[in-house]
Design a protein around this motif. Structure first.
Motif, PDB file in Angstrom:
ATOM      1  N   THR A  90       0.825  -1.207   0.000  1.00 36.22           N
ATOM      2  CA  THR A  90       0.000   0.000   0.000  1.00 36.22           C
ATOM      3  C   THR A  90       0.859   1.257   0.000  1.00 36.22           C
ATOM      4  O   THR A  90       0.584   2.221  -0.723  1.00 36.22           O
ATOM      5  N   THR A  91       1.894   1.268   0.814  1.00 38.24           N
ATOM      6  CA  THR A  91       2.754   2.445   0.931  1.00 38.24           C
ATOM      7  C   THR A  91       3.369   2.817  -0.415  1.00 38.24           C
ATOM      8  O   THR A  91       3.323   3.973  -0.846  1.00 38.24           O
ATOM      9  N   THR A  92       3.944   1.838  -1.095  1.00 37.41           N
ATOM     10  CA  THR A  92       4.563   2.096  -2.398  1.00 37.41           C
ATOM     11  C   THR A  92       3.531   2.568  -3.406  1.00 37.41           C
ATOM     12  O   THR A  92       3.792   3.470  -4.213  1.00 37.41           O
ATOM     13  N   ALA A  93       2.348   1.965  -3.364  1.00 36.04           N
ATOM     14  CA  ALA A  93       1.300   2.332  -4.317  1.00 36.04           C
ATOM     15  C   ALA A  93       0.873   3.783  -4.143  1.00 36.04           C
ATOM     16  O   ALA A  93       0.716   4.530  -5.122  1.00 36.04           O
ATOM     17  N   ILE A  94       0.682   4.216  -2.896  1.00 36.32           N
ATOM     18  CA  ILE A  94       0.269   5.600  -2.654  1.00 36.32           C
ATOM     19  C   ILE A  94       1.388   6.564  -3.025  1.00 36.32           C
ATOM     20  O   ILE A  94       1.142   7.632  -3.610  1.00 36.32           O
ATOM     21  N   ASN A  95       2.622   6.201  -2.709  1.00 36.11           N
ATOM     22  CA  ASN A  95       3.751   7.045  -3.097  1.00 36.11           C
ATOM     23  C   ASN A  95       3.855   7.183  -4.612  1.00 36.11           C
ATOM     24  O   ASN A  95       4.226   8.249  -5.129  1.00 36.11           O
ATOM     25  N   LEU A  96       3.539   6.125  -5.338  1.00 33.57           N
ATOM     26  CA  LEU A  96       3.552   6.179  -6.796  1.00 33.57           C
ATOM     27  C   LEU A  96       2.533   7.202  -7.301  1.00 33.57           C
ATOM     28  O   LEU A  96       2.829   8.013  -8.190  1.00 33.57           O
ATOM     29  N   VAL A  97       1.323   7.185  -6.732  1.00 30.69           N
ATOM     30  CA  VAL A  97       0.295   8.144  -7.150  1.00 30.69           C
ATOM     31  C   VAL A  97       0.725   9.565  -6.808  1.00 30.69           C
ATOM     32  O   VAL A  97       0.586  10.489  -7.627  1.00 30.69           O
ATOM     33  N   ALA A  98       1.252   9.754  -5.599  1.00 26.35           N
ATOM     34  CA  ALA A  98       1.665  11.099  -5.179  1.00 26.35           C
ATOM     35  C   ALA A  98       2.778  11.643  -6.075  1.00 26.35           C
ATOM     36  O   ALA A  98       2.771  12.821  -6.451  1.00 26.35           O
ATOM     37  N   ALA A  99       3.734  10.785  -6.421  1.00 24.09           N
ATOM     38  CA  ALA A  99       4.880  11.250  -7.203  1.00 24.09           C
ATOM     39  C   ALA A  99       4.571  11.363  -8.688  1.00 24.09           C
ATOM     40  O   ALA A  99       4.999  12.324  -9.346  1.00 24.09           O
ATOM     41  N   SER A 100       3.845  10.388  -9.229  1.00 17.01           N
ATOM     42  CA  SER A 100       3.655  10.336 -10.673  1.00 17.01           C
ATOM     43  C   SER A 100       2.399  11.058 -11.135  1.00 17.01           C
ATOM     44  O   SER A 100       2.388  11.658 -12.217  1.00 17.01           O
ATOM     45  N   TYR A 101       1.344  11.010 -10.339  1.00 11.52           N
ATOM     46  CA  TYR A 101       0.117  11.719 -10.727  1.00 11.52           C
ATOM     47  C   TYR A 101       0.076  13.129 -10.147  1.00 11.52           C
ATOM     48  O   TYR A 101      -0.159  14.101 -10.865  1.00 11.52           O
ATOM     49  N   GLN A 128       4.448  15.733   1.484  1.00 17.81           N
ATOM     50  CA  GLN A 128       5.581  16.003   0.600  1.00 17.81           C
ATOM     51  C   GLN A 128       5.112  16.605  -0.731  1.00 17.81           C
ATOM     52  O   GLN A 128       5.733  17.525  -1.260  1.00 17.81           O
ATOM     53  N   ALA A 129       4.007  16.085  -1.256  1.00 21.66           N
ATOM     54  CA  ALA A 129       3.474  16.626  -2.507  1.00 21.66           C
ATOM     55  C   ALA A 129       3.067  18.084  -2.338  1.00 21.66           C
ATOM     56  O   ALA A 129       3.302  18.924  -3.219  1.00 21.66           O
ATOM     57  N   ALA A 130       2.447  18.387  -1.185  1.00 22.24           N
ATOM     58  CA  ALA A 130       2.037  19.767  -0.923  1.00 22.24           C
ATOM     59  C   ALA A 130       3.249  20.688  -0.815  1.00 22.24           C
ATOM     60  O   ALA A 130       3.259  21.794  -1.375  1.00 22.24           O
TER      61      ALA A 130
END
Length: 406
Positions: A90-101, A128-130
């Motif tokens: 789950t952690t990697t998946a959410i980080n992928l969305v935050a970084a790539s999307y 981090q995205a914010a």
């Protein structure tokens, strides 16, 4: 002992001289023979890398790996295997969305909505995205029992809301959030919804098309599968527009000295040798869960949660957190005057495994005005006798610390 207990070899043991009672499935579930044997069969019989080879072992491994992807697609009712990306969890998946999307699309003045109850894995990536984009974090207000009032959600979502990142089920409170209704609200304003499904996908039927979510992340190890494997579901059109964040083998189509192109979905997001045994084991876990039925599992888990709340409520000096109704298979509590770690230590001496701490939800702990809590979480291999053991263990804890403090 319930009918599925014998499927889980780890449960047939004593801990500190007592039969093991495992009440920590929200952290990680136990694994049935069917999953263990499937992973063992891969390593014993057809261990090979996938996609690259034309030899028999490689073909068999590829078929099993991609077959697991199809099982995941069917399990959550995604439209295509292109929408199923294997991750480490789950952690990697959410980080992928935050970084790539999120990072390429957010800008100053945009808003990301969360709840104060989010697991750190669905909080820190958005912080981090914010910071990197100038977007603002806003928080949906929780009711006293940790639930959401949809009218207040309506008031908080605005045209500035670009992303709502929210847990489906709280890993502390057991709250089930109205994801379908929240998705409808954010879509009206042109935003997307990212759902942390770590605590919902193992315990109830989750249909991404019915919920109308844009992204869903979950982990295999919480649903009878191996550790180290997870899933990101994303709408095909959104994933198509996103760039990969890991580069190397497996995810490439053509490589030149100065330019490269990527494979099609979902493989462009799966750089390097993938988590082959984990994916195959997750496929076996899905087979196992489907043989029981997700509706039956949800009913069982909710029944145990109700029973646990009823029994704990009869004890003096116990504070229970979260809603009285509409709670999934866990109960979080504190024993007056005793630190949760001490509670967990005494229970462990009785062979009872519970979780103690902040459960990767420090903002929620502050919202509850506590530093930590104890949590008992249930799954398909538990029954009422396990909760009865928990109650007896807590009585012993009270007696012990009552004697110490006198």
């Amino acid at each position: 002992m319930n009918r599925y207990w014998n499927d889980f070899p780890i449960l047939n043991q004593e801990v500190n001289g007592h039969p093991l009672v495992y009440l920590d499935s929200s952290a990680t579930s136990q694994k049935p023979f069917q999953v263990i044997e499937t992973v063992e069969a891969y390593y014993k019989g057809y261990n090979s890398n996938v996609h690259r080879g034309v030899h028999t072992l490689g073909t068999k491994a590829t078929d099993a790996y991609e077959g697991a992807r199809e099982k995941v697609r069917r399990f959550i009712n995604a439209r295509s295997i292109k929408e199923i990306v294997f991750t480490r969890g789950t952690t990697t998946a959410i980080n992928l969305v935050a970084a790539s999307y999120a990072l390429p699309r957010l800008q100053q003045g945009d808003e990301i909505l969360l709840t104060p109850a989010e697991h750190h894995s669905n909080l820190i990536p958005w912080q981090q995205a914010a910071k990197r984009t100038g977007a603002a974090l806003k928080y949906l207000p929780l009711e006293e029992d940790g639930t959401l009032d949809l009218e207040k959600v309506k008031e908080t979502v605005t045209p500035k809301t670009k992303i709502i990142a929210i847990q489906h089920v709280s890993n502390v409170l057991g709250t089930v959030h109205p994801i379908k209704e929240i998705a409808e609200l954010v879509h009206k304003h042109g935003g997307v919804i990212v759902v942390d499904g770590a605590q919902s996908v193992p315990h109830m039927k989750v249909d991404v098309r019915d919920l109308d979510v844009d992204f869903l992340a979950f982990s295999g190890h919480k649903m009878c599968g191996p550790t180290g494997i997870g899933v990101l579901y994303g709408r095909e059109e959104l994933l198509e527009a996103m760039e990969p964040i890991e580069f190397g083998g497996e995810m490439i189509d053509h490589v030149d000295l100065f330019e490269s192109t990527w494979k099609e979905l979902p493989w462009k997001f799966e750089g390097g040798t993938p988590i082959i045994a984990g994916a195959i084991g997750l496929g076996a876990a899905i087979d196992y869960l489907e043989s029981i039925g997700m509706d039956q599992i949800e009913e069982h888990d909710r029944k145990l949660a109700r029973y646990a709340v009823e029994q704990l409520s009869k004890m003096d000096g116990i504070t229970i957190y979260g809603p009285k109704e509409n709670r999934t298979g866990l109960v979080t509590f504190n024993l007056d005057g005793v630190h949760p770690h001490d509670v967990a230590t005494v229970l462990d001496a009785e062979g009872i495994a519970v979780r103690a701490g902040h459960h990767c939800c420090q903002p929620l702990m502050r919202w509850l005005n506590v530093t930590a809590t104890a949590r008992a979480s249930f799954y398909l291999y538990n029954d009422e006798t396990d909760i009865d053991r928990l109650i007896k263990g807590l009585q012993k804890t009270k007696e012990y610390f009552g004697h110490v403090f006198r």
